[in-house]
Design a protein around this motif. Sequence first.
Motif, PDB file in Angstrom:
ATOM      1  N   CYS A   4       0.820  -1.215   0.000  1.00 30.81           N
ATOM      2  CA  CYS A   4       0.000   0.000   0.000  1.00 30.81           C
ATOM      3  C   CYS A   4       0.855   1.267   0.000  1.00 30.81           C
ATOM      4  O   CYS A   4       0.368   2.342  -0.292  1.00 30.81           O
ATOM      5  N   CYS A  12       3.767  -3.856   5.031  1.00 25.01           N
ATOM      6  CA  CYS A  12       4.509  -3.492   3.822  1.00 25.01           C
ATOM      7  C   CYS A  12       5.950  -3.085   4.136  1.00 25.01           C
ATOM      8  O   CYS A  12       6.671  -2.643   3.244  1.00 25.01           O
ATOM      9  N   HIS A  20      -0.187  -6.818   1.531  1.00 24.10           N
ATOM     10  CA  HIS A  20      -1.579  -7.162   1.833  1.00 24.10           C
ATOM     11  C   HIS A  20      -2.078  -8.219   0.860  1.00 24.10           C
ATOM     12  O   HIS A  20      -1.675  -8.278  -0.277  1.00 24.10           O
TER      13      HIS A  20
HETATM   14 ZN   LIG Z   1       0.474  -1.803   3.724  1.00 19.68          ZN
END
Ligand SMILES: [Zn+2]
Length: 80
Positions: A4, A12, A20
């Motif tokens: 993200c 992440c 994700h």
């Molecule tokens: Zn993330």
Amino acid sequence: MVRCNKPGCQKCEKGKGEGHGPIWILSVSLGNRKVRQIPIPSAWKKGVEESLHAFAQSRKLLKQMASVNLDLLKLRKQER
Ligand SMILES: [Zn+2]
């Protein structure tokens, strides 16, 4: 898996997080080199896969029918 890119997201984090997901993307070819990518909820994955299989089967059958009809056409022309 997707990242993200939000600062501080543990999933992440570089080297540690694995992102994700997994998320599932259905790629639909619309001809003219256009492709539409549609995210599929994981609960729908099985149903979508079954539909894709059914679609491939029908396309195979249609090809066979076209081939048989082509042979019939050739035979009829010979009979004339
Ligand atoms: Zn993330």
